[in-house]
Enzyme design. Sequence first.
Site, PDB file in Angstrom:
ATOM      1  N   ASP A  81    -111.322  80.013  30.362  1.00 30.31           N
ATOM      2  CA  ASP A  81    -112.773  79.770  30.507  1.00 30.31           C
ATOM      3  C   ASP A  81    -113.567  80.958  29.966  1.00 30.31           C
ATOM      4  O   ASP A  81    -114.423  81.505  30.651  1.00 30.31           O
ATOM      5  CB  ASP A  81    -113.108  79.509  31.985  1.00 30.31           C
ATOM      6  CG  ASP A  81    -114.475  78.862  32.169  1.00 30.31           C
ATOM      7  OD1 ASP A  81    -115.125  78.541  31.162  1.00 30.31           O
ATOM      8  OD2 ASP A  81    -114.891  78.678  33.330  1.00 30.31           O
TER       9      ASP A  81
ATOM     10  N   GLU B 219    -119.089  74.533  39.652  1.00 29.92           N
ATOM     11  CA  GLU B 219    -118.841  75.913  39.225  1.00 29.92           C
ATOM     12  C   GLU B 219    -120.063  76.507  38.547  1.00 29.92           C
ATOM     13  O   GLU B 219    -120.408  77.669  38.732  1.00 29.92           O
ATOM     14  CB  GLU B 219    -117.636  75.937  38.263  1.00 29.92           C
ATOM     15  CG  GLU B 219    -117.171  77.345  37.886  1.00 29.92           C
ATOM     16  CD  GLU B 219    -117.717  77.844  36.554  1.00 29.92           C
ATOM     17  OE1 GLU B 219    -117.352  78.947  36.138  1.00 29.92           O
ATOM     18  OE2 GLU B 219    -118.533  77.145  35.921  1.00 29.92           O
TER      19      GLU B 219
ATOM     20  N   ASP C 104    -117.066  73.737  27.363  1.00 33.77           N
ATOM     21  CA  ASP C 104    -117.003  74.482  28.628  1.00 33.77           C
ATOM     22  C   ASP C 104    -117.058  73.477  29.769  1.00 33.77           C
ATOM     23  O   ASP C 104    -118.116  73.028  30.147  1.00 33.77           O
ATOM     24  CB  ASP C 104    -118.171  75.466  28.696  1.00 33.77           C
ATOM     25  CG  ASP C 104    -118.265  76.158  30.043  1.00 33.77           C
ATOM     26  OD1 ASP C 104    -117.257  76.196  30.766  1.00 33.77           O
ATOM     27  OD2 ASP C 104    -119.363  76.654  30.377  1.00 33.77           O
TER      28      ASP C 104
ATOM     29  N   HIS D  58    -112.962  74.186  35.797  1.00 31.39           N
ATOM     30  CA  HIS D  58    -113.954  73.439  36.578  1.00 31.39           C
ATOM     31  C   HIS D  58    -114.171  72.062  35.972  1.00 31.39           C
ATOM     32  O   HIS D  58    -114.094  71.890  34.750  1.00 31.39           O
ATOM     33  CB  HIS D  58    -115.267  74.213  36.674  1.00 31.39           C
ATOM     34  CG  HIS D  58    -115.815  74.709  35.360  1.00 31.39           C
ATOM     35  ND1 HIS D  58    -116.680  73.967  34.589  1.00 31.39           N
ATOM     36  CD2 HIS D  58    -115.621  75.868  34.688  1.00 31.39           C
ATOM     37  CE1 HIS D  58    -116.999  74.667  33.501  1.00 31.39           C
ATOM     38  NE2 HIS D  58    -116.369  75.816  33.524  1.00 31.39           N
TER      39      HIS D  58
ATOM     40  N   ASP E 243    -117.007  70.320  36.353  1.00 27.45           N
ATOM     41  CA  ASP E 243    -118.415  70.071  36.020  1.00 27.45           C
ATOM     42  C   ASP E 243    -118.797  70.671  34.678  1.00 27.45           C
ATOM     43  O   ASP E 243    -118.176  71.631  34.204  1.00 27.45           O
ATOM     44  CB  ASP E 243    -119.345  70.607  37.121  1.00 27.45           C
ATOM     45  CG  ASP E 243    -119.161  72.105  37.393  1.00 27.45           C
ATOM     46  OD1 ASP E 243    -118.023  72.597  37.272  1.00 27.45           O
ATOM     47  OD2 ASP E 243    -120.165  72.775  37.719  1.00 27.45           O
TER      48      ASP E 243
HETATM   49 ZN    ZN Z   1    -116.868  77.490  32.211  1.00 29.36          ZN
END
Ligand code: ZN
Length: 387
Positions: free
Chosen positions: A174, A150, A117, A87, A89
């Site tokens: 992730d 996300e 992340d 993702h 974001d």
């Molecule tokens: Zn993530």
Amino acid sequence: MTNHVSRAASHVQEERLLALFLELTKINGPSTKEGPVAEYLKKALPALGFTLEFDEAHTQFGGEVGNLIAWREGTDSSIPPLFFSTHMDTVLPTEQLKPVIKDGVIYSDGTTILGADDRAALAAYLEAVRAIVESGVPHGPIEFILTVNEQPGLIGAAHLDYSKPRSKTGYIFDSSGDVGQIILKGPYSSRIWMEVEGNAAHIALNAEEGNSAFLIAAKGLLGMKLGVVDDGTLANMGIIQGGTLTSIIPGSVTVAGEVRSFSQDKLERQLKHMEEAMREAAEESGGSVQVRIEKKYSGFDIPPEHILVQTAEAAAGLINVRPYLTETLGGADTNVLNENGLTCITLGLGFQNIHSFREYISIENLVNTGRLTAALIEQWYTNHQKA
Ligand SMILES: [Zn+2]
């Protein structure tokens, strides 16, 4: 035993990857405001040989930009394309980020998130493609599926234009496990909303007509089995909203929660149990309840003999990392992509304390993510040559 190592992974350069990661983390891109990340990728990806396409997902939720699907031809177009997804974001802004590196670990200065992340995955993917090109190893087509929005609940992936990706299989780095973690199984999840009705009244004027919706809800909640329901099912009630004035007996209250389970059957049974507990409490107290179930996402369950898993295990071996198979009750884009026909598994990249100012990732895990990505592309080709 052979001494086989990944030629592509040996071209992953630690300093270059670290610099790229730090550059990417400073690009501000909280959920729905991923424009600057997209702008960066519009330059960086074509330089690596990708053609780009954006979908219109953002128009569904007022975002700046849609999901990005990027395609790069392989040296051998007969190999099925392989996608890597993450993702764009971050859960919070990162524009004021001041990274701190101590003993081989990257942190923020404690006043922002780090954004590992999942900028760590994004940086690793770009470095891996660079390494593939520099190493000259043969490979199939590579596709990036980079989602927006996300963090609040896999919203970009839910609105992705699934006619655009050309790959059918792929990986999503992730998860917090060290590189080598391979997640084969994820949960089904639904939210449950309950509107509990009693009867509103003023304590000094007509208290005898009052029937506290709070007390009904409390009784209902006490009758529910919550928390760890069994070793594959979790339930939580996380929201209570209601009340107007301290002098008013509350006539209504909203309580909401969610259930996650590896089994759709158990998910439905648990939701039913929660509904019944509240209904019973309402009936005993002369109140009522209206229940609404809202699906969050579907589960996935990829068998260990699947070529994605076989490739991941072999690729980990090529970079001297021990692969380990796990399952998770966490939700990820992996759930949504699998539900929409894109078979994929989640891989660990070792970020820790995500969504907090104490977030960190070790340089070792960051570099291994780049090396494993390169090795996956190389091993994917090898596995399809054998087939
Ligand atoms: Zn993530």
